[in-house]
Design a protein around this motif. Structure first.
Motif, short mmCIF file in Angstrom:
data_model
loop_
_atom_site.label_atom_id
_atom_site.label_comp_id
_atom_site.label_asym_id
_atom_site.label_seq_id
_atom_site.Cartn_x
_atom_site.Cartn_y
_atom_site.Cartn_z
N GLN A 83 -13.59 7.17 -1.70
CA GLN A 83 -12.89 6.05 -1.49
C GLN A 83 -12.02 5.42 -2.17
O GLN A 83 -12.71 5.48 -3.72
CB GLN A 83 -13.71 5.40 -0.32
CG GLN A 83 -13.75 6.01 0.73
CD GLN A 83 -14.79 5.34 2.06
OE1 GLN A 83 -15.17 3.97 2.12
NE2 GLN A 83 -13.65 5.08 3.70
N ASP B 117 -7.59 5.19 1.10
CA ASP B 117 -7.71 7.07 0.72
C ASP B 117 -8.49 7.67 0.56
O ASP B 117 -9.63 6.93 -0.05
CB ASP B 117 -6.22 7.20 0.40
CG ASP B 117 -4.92 6.25 0.55
OD1 ASP B 117 -4.66 7.25 1.80
OD2 ASP B 117 -4.62 5.31 0.30
N THR C 63 0.42 4.21 0.53
CA THR C 63 0.23 5.86 0.75
C THR C 63 0.35 5.29 2.40
O THR C 63 0.34 5.98 3.36
CB THR C 63 -1.38 5.98 0.00
OG1 THR C 63 -2.62 4.94 0.83
CG2 THR C 63 -1.66 6.15 -1.09
N GLY C 64 0.57 3.55 2.74
CA GLY C 64 0.54 3.33 3.88
C GLY C 64 -0.75 3.05 4.54
O GLY C 64 -0.98 3.06 5.39
N ASN C 65 -2.17 3.40 3.86
CA ASN C 65 -3.09 2.95 3.85
C ASN C 65 -4.42 2.36 3.33
O ASN C 65 -4.22 1.86 2.15
CB ASN C 65 -4.29 4.54 3.89
CG ASN C 65 -3.55 5.51 4.97
OD1 ASN C 65 -2.94 5.28 5.92
ND2 ASN C 65 -3.23 6.85 4.14
N VAL C 66 -4.70 0.69 3.90
CA VAL C 66 -5.47 0.30 2.93
C VAL C 66 -6.91 0.96 2.20
O VAL C 66 -7.06 0.68 1.23
CB VAL C 66 -6.00 -0.90 4.22
CG1 VAL C 66 -5.09 -1.72 4.31
CG2 VAL C 66 -7.46 -0.84 5.06
N GLN D 209 3.37 -4.13 8.70
CA GLN D 209 3.17 -4.01 7.15
C GLN D 209 2.26 -5.55 6.85
O GLN D 209 3.03 -6.45 7.03
CB GLN D 209 4.60 -4.08 6.13
CG GLN D 209 5.09 -3.24 6.35
CD GLN D 209 4.63 -1.54 5.98
OE1 GLN D 209 4.49 -1.88 4.26
NE2 GLN D 209 4.58 -0.46 6.62
N THR E 154 -9.81 -3.11 3.23
CA THR E 154 -9.79 -2.20 1.83
C THR E 154 -11.39 -2.70 0.95
O THR E 154 -11.94 -3.16 2.18
CB THR E 154 -8.90 -3.79 1.33
OG1 THR E 154 -9.32 -5.51 0.80
CG2 THR E 154 -7.73 -3.73 1.64
N THR F 162 -9.12 2.06 -2.58
CA THR F 162 -8.23 1.00 -1.94
C THR F 162 -6.84 0.99 -3.26
O THR F 162 -7.22 0.85 -4.14
CB THR F 162 -8.19 -0.21 -1.61
OG1 THR F 162 -9.40 0.04 -0.21
CG2 THR F 162 -7.38 -1.24 -2.30
N PHE G 34 0.84 -1.06 -0.02
CA PHE G 34 0.12 0.18 0.09
C PHE G 34 0.82 1.34 0.09
O PHE G 34 1.61 1.56 1.11
CB PHE G 34 -0.93 0.02 1.04
CG PHE G 34 -1.89 -1.25 0.89
CD1 PHE G 34 -3.41 -0.97 0.51
CD2 PHE G 34 -1.65 -2.73 1.81
CE1 PHE G 34 -3.97 -2.11 0.83
CE2 PHE G 34 -2.61 -3.30 1.84
CZ PHE G 34 -4.00 -3.13 0.85
#
Length: 398
Positions: free
Chosen positions: A212, A201, A196-199, A371, A335, A214, A194
């Motif tokens: 939203q 965004d 962006t570090g997020n499941v 992670q 997600t 994923t 991921f």
């Protein structure tokens, strides 16, 4: 009147999964095309029949869709524990470029059979009857794919009873393992599954608004959004999207903004010459619908609905690499793909509905030091040689 004769290049025309492409052994290409660069790109474009302002590819081997405007170069691998190197080129139809930024999961199924039949695998490893495990280095994305190819009477078995929605006739099954399908350092996506570090965004896209998404790099960089957020149900077939110019423009705008957020491009304009990646797809909860073949797909037989864009058009089935992204995202709680499939943290496989029917893909995800990691994704396709011999192009094409 002077003219330049055509040249002949040994080639094989193959179907792999729901795609078709022209396959070459690296050693059979003209010397100037054996290295990456303009000569190779021009040669492959001329083989396929691009760029074609009529968008028909009449004067080449292409079929005027993203699924049939494809080329593959295979060679013996110099990497330890690998049999062959596989390089995929997605040829644009009406523009003059070859996109090398990603893999084709469908044609991956044809690489093992092609390598065996083309003498790229040591004969001592090939049984008269049984299975050959072909370890493939996917050079576009620096990943390993393992193909399980069945042999019968000393030849690759191509016919059989394995059915794949999106392909009219049954054939022999080719199970594939996509090892460690997430991103690597240096791929432009930050080295994370991921980026962006997020499941999930939130994207704020001009003309579309906030929604939203994923954004995952597994198999191929893919942006997933909810169907209802962009005015769809997830049961759409090609005509509903591909005959709507405003819809196509909307998807491309969304894809470009997602690519920017994923770090795959630095400026929005760069998305024009990176048409193969990332993919953009929309998901929804299961619903009954009728596939493009007329086959009825029942909501009870699938976990979710997915529709994906490829090279600016809605794909007629599902790209193999996007299927890897779907299976991986479905296995990771939170997600949009996982939520559309009902949520949960113990999912190891998913069956999704696409325009041509259904497909099952498996993946097991674990969290390591915060992670998400996936050891491999599993999927079966089929492959078949359609024609072999030589392809001809004018000698001054490259």
């Amino acid at each position: 009147m002077s003219h330049v004769p055509q040249i002949k290049i040994p080639a094989t025309y193959m179907r792999g999964g729901t795609s078709k492409g022209v396959f070459f052994r690296l050693e059979d290409l003209p010397l100037s095309a054996q290295q990456p660069g303009p000569a190779r790109d021009k040669l492959l474009m001329r083989v396929i029949g691009s760029p074609d302002p009529y968008a028909k590819q009449i004067d080449g081997m292409g079929g005027a869709t993203s699924s049939t405007s494809k080329t593959v170069i295979v060679s013996r691998s110099t990497r330890p524990d690998h049999d062959v190197d596989y390089l995929f080129g997605q040829v644009a139809i009406d523009q003059a470029f070859v996109d090398w930024s990603g893999n084709c999961g469908n044609l991956s199924a044809a690489v093992g059979p092609f390598a065996i039949s083309s003498g790229l695998i040591d004969a001592a490893r090939i049984p008269q009857d049984g299975e050959v495990v072909v370890r493939i280095w996917q050079a576009n994305i620096s990943k390993t794919i393992i193909a399980h190819v069945t042999m019968a009477h000393g030849e690759v078995q191509e016919t059989g009873d394995f059915e794949l929605d999106g392909v009219t006739f049954p054939a022999a099954e080719v199970p594939l393992e996509f090892l460690d399908p997430a991103a690597d350092e240096g791929d432009g996506a930050g080295g994370a599954m991921f980026p962006t570090g997020n499941v999930v965004d939130e994207l704020d896209v001009p003309g579309i608004g906030k929604l939203q998404a994923t954004m995952i790099n597994a198999g191929i960089p893919t942006i997933f959004v909810n169907a209802e957020a962009i005015g769809y149900t997830g049961t759409e077939l090609q005509g509903a999207i591909n005959e709507d110019a405003r819809a196509l423009a909307m998807f491309e705008t969304l894809r470009a903004h997602g690519a920017l957020r994923m770090g795959l491009i630095q400026q929005l304009v760069e998305a024009r010459t990176r048409a193969h990646t990332p993919k953009i797809a929309f998901v929804a909860k299961p619903a009954d619908y009728v596939a493009s073949s007329g086959k009825k797909v029942a909501a009870k037989d699938i976990d979710l609905l997915v529709r994906a864009m490829s090279m600016g058009k809605l794909h007629h089935a599902m790209m193999g690499t996007a299927a890897v992204a779907i299976g991986t995202a479905a296995a990771i709680p939170g997600t949009l793909v996982n939520l559309a499939a009902g949520g949960g943290s113990d999912r190891t496989a998913v069956r999704f509905g696409h325009p041509s029917g259904t497909l099952r893909v498996g993946a097991e995800a674990v969290q390591v030091d915060g992670q998400w990691k996936v050891a491999k994704a599993l999927m079966s396709r089929s492959a078949r040689v359609l024609m072999e011999g030589n392809v001809r192009i004018p000698g001054d094409s490259f």
